[in-house]
Design an enzyme around this catalytic site. Structure first.
Site, PDB file in Angstrom:
ATOM      1  N   TYR A 127       0.837  -1.209   0.000  1.00  0.00           N
ATOM      2  CA  TYR A 127       0.000   0.000   0.000  1.00  0.00           C
ATOM      3  C   TYR A 127       0.873   1.262   0.000  1.00  0.00           C
ATOM      4  CZ  TYR A 127      -2.818   3.722   2.154  1.00  0.00           C
ATOM      5  OH  TYR A 127      -3.410   4.930   2.452  1.00  0.00           O
ATOM      6  N   LYS A 131       1.189   4.196  -2.910  1.00  0.00           N
ATOM      7  CA  LYS A 131       0.875   5.607  -2.619  1.00  0.00           C
ATOM      8  C   LYS A 131       2.082   6.492  -2.977  1.00  0.00           C
ATOM      9  CE  LYS A 131      -2.293   7.199  -0.888  1.00  0.00           C
ATOM     10  NZ  LYS A 131      -3.548   7.754  -1.482  1.00  0.00           N
TER      11      LYS A 131
END
Ligand SMILES: NC(=O)c1ccc[n+]([C@@H]2O[C@H](COP(=O)([O-])OP(=O)(O)OC[C@H]3O[C@@H](n4cnc5c(N)ncnc54)[C@H](OP(=O)(O)O)[C@@H]3O)[C@@H](O)[C@H]2O)c1
Length: 284
Positions: A127, A131
């Site tokens: 994740y 990002k």
């Protein structure tokens, strides 16, 4: 001013759209969820953005299931990296300002000092990596951007740590909660005010914007129980005693120097935000 808000069905997007509506006069806005504009469909992103032709895009949408992302890295990449690239390209086409919401998870979590905005990036999970790719896409393509890193988010419209603690605290007498990950909670209603102020300016750059004060999950849980008058004992445990699919950084402290330097107000203390949030969701 016309503003397009992505992720309007999530925690932050919901509050940004609500704040824009409150400000009313002179501000027109449209909020989209995945059903209106799927970030994994670059053509659709281009069409939606071109059709609405906003002056500002506040990009709150993301694949946020941190543990699931370890097994679904393709989807997570498609949404957070490729989807953000598609939004940035569309923003460039129409010369719109773009706000990209990022995360403490772009940092590796070493040490116990607050990370400056330009500190070395070292994501420890999928994740966080996706990002970071999103940030890089924005910085590669645009000049008129605000990147805002936040952490430990809570808002009315969605699930979060506070709601989980309220549910578990009412069911159990004692809870084990991790006590060696440090960071700052972010109340989306407070952040929405800052975002709406920021987009009126041309003070582009990278910012950290959590509520003030640092805590660990165990202390956060204990304060939640105290404020909500729930009698549940918090038993502090180390990260190693609560294994999760994705690794979490132990230090998520974020420096607010760039926010101060640009003359933006810091968000209120997290304990104050928690009290207001509990009232907002009818738990106080
Ligand atoms: N939650 C945290 O603790 C945390 C911490 C640090 C940073 N952040 C960042 O803060 C921002 C806001 O987070 P949040 O907690 O408000 O998120 P959230 O409540 O999980 O909502 C996610 C939003 O993204 C949308 N979305 C997901 N996949 C999509 C797709 N393929 N196409 C279009 N939209 C899609 C969802 O739309 P649907 O409902 O229609 O699927 C939803 O509106 C995100 O950028 C996140 O990375 C969050």
């Amino acid at each position: 001013m016309k503003v397009l808000v992505t992720g309007v069905t999530g925690q932050l997007g919901y509050d940004v759209a609500a704040e824009l509506a409150r400000r009313g006069r002179g501000i027109e806005h449209s909020g989209v969820g995945s059903k209106d504009m799927d970030l994994t469909d670059a053509k659709q992103v281009e069409e939606v953005v071109h059709a609405y032709h906003p002056d500002v895009i506040v990009h709150c949408a993301a694949y946020t299931a941190v543990d699931k992302a370890e097994d679904e890295s393709d989807v997570c990449m498609a949404v957070n990296a490729d989807g953000t690239l598609a939004i940035a390209k569309a923003a460039k086409d129409i010369d719109a300002k773009m706000v990209y919401i990022s995360t403490d998870y772009v940092f590796g979590g070493e040490g116990n000092l607050p990370f400056e905005v330009d500190a070395e990036k070292f994501p420890v999970n999928i994740y966080g990596m996706t990002k970071l790719f999103g940030e890089q896409a924005v910085q590669m393509l645009l000049r008129k951007y605000f990147i805002i890193r936040i952490s430990w988010v809570f808002g009315k419209n969605g699930n979060n740590f506070i709601k989980t603690m309220l549910r578990l605290g009412k069911e159990r007498k004692k809870l084990n909660v991790v006590a060696d990950q440090w960071g700052s909670p972010t109340y989306t209603a407070d952040l929405a005010l800052l975002i709406c102020d920021m987009i009126e300016t041309e003070k582009y750059g990278v910012y950290h914007a959590t509520n003030e004060g640092v805590t660990c999950w165990a202390d956060f849980a204990a304060v939640i129980f105290k404020e909500a008058e729930i009698s549940c004992e918090v038993h502090p445990i180390p990260t190693e005693a609560y294994p999760t699919r994705a690794q979490r950084p132990k230090n998520s402290r974020l420096s607010k120097k760039s926010l101060d330097a640009a003359g933006f107000h810091r968000l209120p203390d997290w304990r104050d935000a928690l009290k207001r949030y509990l009232m907002e969701i009818g738990e106080k």
